[in-house]
Write an enzyme that holds these catalytic residues in place. Sequence first.
Site, PDB file in Angstrom:
ATOM      1  CE  LYS A 271      -3.382   1.491   4.962  1.00 54.62           C
ATOM      2  NZ  LYS A 271      -3.566   0.565   3.851  1.00 54.62           N
TER       3      LYS A 271
ATOM      4  CB  SER B 260      -0.851  -0.319   1.229  1.00 58.02           C
ATOM      5  OG  SER B 260      -0.604   0.067   2.624  1.00 58.02           O
TER       6      SER B 260
END
Length: 888
Positions: A827, A784
Amino acid sequence: MAESVELPSRLAILPFRNKVLLPGAIIRIRCTSPSSVKLVEQELWQKEEKGLIGILPVRDSAENVTVSSMVAQGGGTDPDERSPKVHVGSSDSHKLDGKNQQEVIHWHARGVAARALHLSRGVEKPSGRVTYMVVLEGLSRFSVQELSTRGTYYTARITPLEMTKAEMELVEQDPDFVSLSRHFKATAMELISVLEQKQKTGGRTKVLLETVPLHKLADIFVASFEISFEEQLSMLDSVDLKVRLSKATELVERHLQSIRVAEKITQKVEGQLSKSQKEFLLRQQMRAIKEELGDNDDDEDDIAALESKMQSAGMPSNIWKHAQRELRRLKKMQPQQPGYNSSRVYLELLADLPWQKASEELELDLKAAKEQLDSDHYGLVKVKQRIIEYLAVRKLKPDARGPVLCFVGPPGVGKTSLASSIATALGRKFVRISLGGVKDEADIRGHRRTYIGSMPGRLIDGLKRVAVCNPVMLLDEIDKTGSDVRGDPASALLEVLDPEQNKSFNDHYLNVPFDLSKVVFVATANRMQPIPPPLLDRMEVIELPGYTPEEKLRIAMRHLIPRVLDQHGLSPDFLQIPEDMVKLVIQRYTREAGVRNLERNLAALARAAAVKVAEQEQVVPLNQDMQRLASPLVENRLAGGAEVEMEVLPMGVNNHEISNTFNISSPLVVDEEMLEKVLGPPRFDDREVAERISSPGVSVGLVWTTFGGEVQFVEATTMVGKGELHLTGQLGDVIKESAQIALTWVRARAADLKLASTEEINLLNGRDIHIHFPAGAVPKDGPSAGITLVTALVSLFSRRSARADTAMTGEMTLRGLVLPVGGIKDKILAAHRYGIKRVILPERNLKDLVEVPSAVLASLEIIFAKRMEDVLEQAFDGGCPWRQHSKL
Ligand code: ADP
């Protein structure tokens, strides 16, 4: 042996309840009450020379005695003694002027000065109370003129009662005294002979008779007999030598008589003893000898006790047979034999296991269960709803093989406490089995008994601890089990969680099946990914995301602060932590998904406040009211037997008084100054991101760790070299590949991005690139970080700083397409915690936004990117002017 000592005119007084210390006697006492500890500390411990104190007998107030008292008020000569004085007359007992007849202390008018031969100081656990062990030797008699208090203990003005040398000489010539002495000596000699015959001791006692003056000897002899308090008092009062000798002679004679009678009885009884009685006696003696030698542990009794414990353990019949076989084997063994102990420990386990014992399951009240969950936990609406559904199914079909609930989320989000609430709601006991770091299958299933040091697995051990067969068992950190050469714990867990198999769970150590089907299993994990799929298949995963700052604030105000105060013995009357301050703790001292550090910081504040409150204890004024002096003997701790635990009259403060004194008018309110004092300078602030990203070559990424979402900086720099790429920060293979892809993409687009003037120019010509992921100790992997890496490289080559208010996450293909990633909710929460304002996400992650709390979303600008160019456009101030030149 005590020689004559000069007594001072004033002595500190230690009251002895119903006990007399005679001159020449040596006793050991333990001082535990506050006033006696104070006395020993001040009069004996802190003095370099061995100090003297006075021992004054005190009679129980319950005893009925003639009372003649004189209590006078008046100022003493000692400025410290401001309290009223107690004058002691010549009568046997005295009372202090109290309205209540029960509040009477009967002081004896005469006492004995004593010297400390040995002192030792101890601290009681866990209270931390100081105690003293004192060995005292009685020296000489005195009479009390006046009794008063000094601080917490008594002192007395005294006059010595022992005769002078001249008086002694005069008495020694008295013919009556001479004949009394002779009589006493003869009787004492006889007693010594009888005792020495019985105990076969040497003639040391006889030497005493020759060397010690008779009047002292009389005291020493009497002190060693068990005689009544009245007799002890009358001995103490025998100041006249003739009286003393005749009293002592009488007591010695009586003692002699009683020994003779006892001997006669023993002889008679022994003659009549049958064989079996003799055997019994011999056994008793043998036991006593073993006890002396220290190798007696009552094996036979133990085994009988073990057998009866096994009988009442409710084992199924086949297991009972197995246990009996093992017991028979044990009975044949000698305790010293190898295997004896392991066999016994094994049987103890069989007897301790809850084969049938179950906590009675209450009729499940769903409303009450909901209330319980609500009162224990703030928010978590969906999670609680799912738990209620789970409980409802159990209610309708108690033996339903429902799935095993597995709470997944970062630490400190309430996984364990939710499981414990389920146990409370079901009215069952709760036991937690920690699986973190378990790599050996034997940890779950036990070692076979053939191994040295073998033991049952954690499940059986947990059941033994909880002692019921139907607890709620929490399998904590089920994602942290790993497998290696020692087997696979996950496969053992598979058996545990399988309703078909766990009816007869086979622990290798136990070696007989145990029924686990009544246990309600709940599991927790930080991440789902490491859990082996077959295990995951047996569980129903409930995810718990991290909390928003607002949620944390509510949790702190409603749950954490009351609990922390309670744990530290405080209440809002002592300490208040205002909402603003909790907000500051959340912002400046914690940056976590859960609330564990927040709780820790609040506990630190409570500890600091507790110290402040406890410090006040020292200034609690001692009530010096006379009434208090005459308080009843509350601390009745006089122990029987050889060791005298002495009674000292309580004069201090009582609990009620303490709590009144602590009732401070204004509570301690935590302010910013206190925060910094206790928790140190702020650990985090909003400027961090801006400072770290101020130079080109740095970008802000969002990653997902076991602790929830995290902000991850990526730093890139160049130096002279041969065109190599260096990567640091404990990176896994996937992230290394991402870095390689990112660099390739940037090099391929160098001209489009205006990083190089023509397509032919090699960006790496004559230089190396170094990319670092700070927090180098934490292992990192995953795809990511792709778009973050490109942003850092573009920033480096273009010498433009990326925006400090923007964080990003997303995977990138070699051709620049942005692919979706996981953990979006966590996140975004992390970005919110760091005070970031804009988040760039892959377009295909749009669907994940529904899980993010709307309050958080409202405070962030979420930007979706389809291609890398979209990311760059948003990552730099004023956009990325090169976009239009780029082509695929
Ligand atoms: P985990 O098992 O997830 O690591 P714990 O269950 O040990 O976390 O929770 C840590 C602490 O935070 C506990 O004292 C718990 O009661 C408290 N806590 C967590 N979430 C909540 C909540 N929603 N409401 C009230 N207290 C909570």
